[in-house]
Design an enzyme around this catalytic site. Structure first.
Site, PDB file in Angstrom:
ATOM      1  N   LYS A   1      34.953 -20.547 -91.749  1.00 24.00           N
ATOM      2  CA  LYS A   1      33.891 -21.565 -91.834  1.00 24.00           C
ATOM      3  C   LYS A   1      34.235 -22.622 -92.886  1.00 24.00           C
ATOM      4  O   LYS A   1      34.112 -23.810 -92.648  1.00 24.00           O
ATOM      5  CB  LYS A   1      32.538 -20.923 -92.218  1.00 24.00           C
ATOM      6  CG  LYS A   1      32.038 -19.878 -91.256  1.00 24.00           C
ATOM      7  CD  LYS A   1      30.636 -19.387 -91.637  1.00 24.00           C
ATOM      8  CE  LYS A   1      30.549 -18.736 -93.006  1.00 24.00           C
ATOM      9  NZ  LYS A   1      31.268 -17.449 -93.127  1.00 24.00           N
TER      10      LYS A   1
ATOM     11  N   ARG B   1      21.643 -17.578 -93.419  1.00 25.72           N
ATOM     12  CA  ARG B   1      22.207 -16.237 -93.247  1.00 25.72           C
ATOM     13  C   ARG B   1      21.146 -15.219 -92.872  1.00 25.72           C
ATOM     14  O   ARG B   1      21.481 -14.054 -92.690  1.00 25.72           O
ATOM     15  CB  ARG B   1      22.860 -15.797 -94.552  1.00 25.72           C
ATOM     16  CG  ARG B   1      24.373 -16.052 -94.626  1.00 25.72           C
ATOM     17  CD  ARG B   1      24.826 -15.615 -95.999  1.00 25.72           C
ATOM     18  NE  ARG B   1      26.200 -15.231 -96.106  1.00 25.72           N
ATOM     19  CZ  ARG B   1      27.169 -16.008 -96.586  1.00 25.72           C
ATOM     20  NH1 ARG B   1      26.928 -17.254 -96.911  1.00 25.72           N
ATOM     21  NH2 ARG B   1      28.375 -15.539 -96.728  1.00 25.72           N
TER      22      ARG B   1
ATOM     23  N   ARG C   1      43.506 -13.189 -98.998  1.00 33.33           N
ATOM     24  CA  ARG C   1      42.926 -14.491 -99.346  1.00 33.33           C
ATOM     25  C   ARG C   1      43.014 -14.734-100.855  1.00 33.33           C
ATOM     26  O   ARG C   1      42.730 -13.858-101.654  1.00 33.33           O
ATOM     27  CB  ARG C   1      41.461 -14.529 -98.902  1.00 33.33           C
ATOM     28  CG  ARG C   1      40.817 -15.874 -99.098  1.00 33.33           C
ATOM     29  CD  ARG C   1      39.709 -16.090 -98.107  1.00 33.33           C
ATOM     30  NE  ARG C   1      38.436 -15.634 -98.619  1.00 33.33           N
ATOM     31  CZ  ARG C   1      37.258 -16.062 -98.117  1.00 33.33           C
ATOM     32  NH1 ARG C   1      37.232 -16.912 -97.104  1.00 33.33           N
ATOM     33  NH2 ARG C   1      36.148 -15.606 -98.613  1.00 33.33           N
TER      34      ARG C   1
ATOM     35  N   ARG D   1      38.998 -13.593-105.220  1.00 33.34           N
ATOM     36  CA  ARG D   1      37.575 -13.518-105.559  1.00 33.34           C
ATOM     37  C   ARG D   1      37.164 -12.057-105.620  1.00 33.34           C
ATOM     38  O   ARG D   1      37.562 -11.268-104.762  1.00 33.34           O
ATOM     39  CB  ARG D   1      36.751 -14.227-104.475  1.00 33.34           C
ATOM     40  CG  ARG D   1      36.504 -15.677-104.777  1.00 33.34           C
ATOM     41  CD  ARG D   1      35.988 -16.436-103.580  1.00 33.34           C
ATOM     42  NE  ARG D   1      34.885 -15.773-102.867  1.00 33.34           N
ATOM     43  CZ  ARG D   1      34.338 -16.249-101.754  1.00 33.34           C
ATOM     44  NH1 ARG D   1      34.774 -17.369-101.219  1.00 33.34           N
ATOM     45  NH2 ARG D   1      33.362 -15.608-101.149  1.00 33.34           N
TER      46      ARG D   1
ATOM     47  N   ARG E   1      29.883  -6.858 -97.262  1.00 25.80           N
ATOM     48  CA  ARG E   1      29.513  -8.193 -96.766  1.00 25.80           C
ATOM     49  C   ARG E   1      29.466  -8.197 -95.234  1.00 25.80           C
ATOM     50  O   ARG E   1      28.631  -8.862 -94.631  1.00 25.80           O
ATOM     51  CB  ARG E   1      30.509  -9.240 -97.280  1.00 25.80           C
ATOM     52  CG  ARG E   1      30.413  -9.410 -98.795  1.00 25.80           C
ATOM     53  CD  ARG E   1      31.547 -10.239 -99.344  1.00 25.80           C
ATOM     54  NE  ARG E   1      31.451 -11.637 -99.000  1.00 25.80           N
ATOM     55  CZ  ARG E   1      32.465 -12.499 -99.079  1.00 25.80           C
ATOM     56  NH1 ARG E   1      33.655 -12.088 -99.497  1.00 25.80           N
ATOM     57  NH2 ARG E   1      32.291 -13.763 -98.769  1.00 25.80           N
TER      58      ARG E   1
END
Ligand code: AMP
Length: 213
Positions: A13, A87, A126, A159, A170
């Site tokens: 996204k 969300r 990532r 992160r 998540r």
């Protein structure tokens, strides 16, 4: 064109929203705004930090307030891309009320479809820039110089909420609280699905086809 990009964490996204921003549609990323609040040590940041680190959602009233404020900015008057918001169903309801009050509405909701296992693999590699939010992947889109942001030269980090255990939480939050939004927008007739497994360029081309003139 008022757009929502929907999809699990790591679906792409942010990457796609940044490309759309390059074409003049401002990106509104609640995750980026919350991370900035944490860096700046604001009240909002203090409330959000433990929840984000645990892979949980931040309360609706906090994020709705952020988005309502952002949508009033002049640069959003000709369109915007929401990335990571809404969300939950109450967030989606609050969004349509806020937009209706200024005679606007969401035109398209684009769902980036990516299976869970692919998400887990993507998040493991990532790496993010803590300064400007640029995102890289150690294998799929490595920075030019290992461990350093291409844009601003800041050392890249993983992160804390991209660590495997938190990613699983998540994904659970996504399945329980966010995925029902697909049905919500499907009923409104504005949901479009895109194969998020395709290359970044292909996904972008598919999005452009959906929002084209
Ligand atoms: P993101 O960068 O969009 O993956 O967001 C990172 C984290 O910020 C999420 O795991 C949530 O803890 C929090 N967050 C971002 N956007 C929202 C939202 N719309 N509602 C609740 N929490 C959010």
């Amino acid at each position: 064109m008022n757009l929502i990009l929907l999809g699990p964490p790591g679906a792409g996204k942010g990457t796609q929203a940044k490309r759309l921003a390059g074409m003049g549609l401002p990106q509104i990323s609640t995750g980026d705004i919350l991370r900035a609040a944490i860096r700046e040590g604001t009240e909002l940041g203090k409330k959000a930090k433990p929840l984000m680190e645990a892979g949980q959602l931040v309360p609706d009233d906090l994020v709705v307030g952020i988005v309502e404020h952002r949508l009033r900015a002049p640069d959003c008057s000709r369109g915007f891309v929401l990335d990571g918001f809404p969300r939950t169903i109450p967030q989606a309801d609050a969004l349509s009320v806020a937009l209706a009050s200024s005679g606007r509405k969401i035109d398209r909701v684009i769902s980036l479809e990516v299976p869970d296992q692919e998400i887990v693999d993507r998040m493991a590699g990532r790496r993010s820039c803590p300064s400007d939010g640029s995102v890289f992947h150690v294998l799929q889109s490595p920075p030019k110089k290992e461990g350093v942001c291409d844009v601003c030269g800041t050392p890249l980090i993983q992160r804390s909420d991209d660590e495997p255990q938190t990613v699983q939480k998540r994904l659970t939050a996504y399945g329980q609280q966010t995925a029902p939004l697909k049905e919500y927008y499907e009923k409104e007739g504005i949901l479009y699905r895109v194969n998020g497994l395709a290359s970044t360029d292909q996904v972008f081309a598919d999005i452009l086809k959906l929002i084209g003139p």
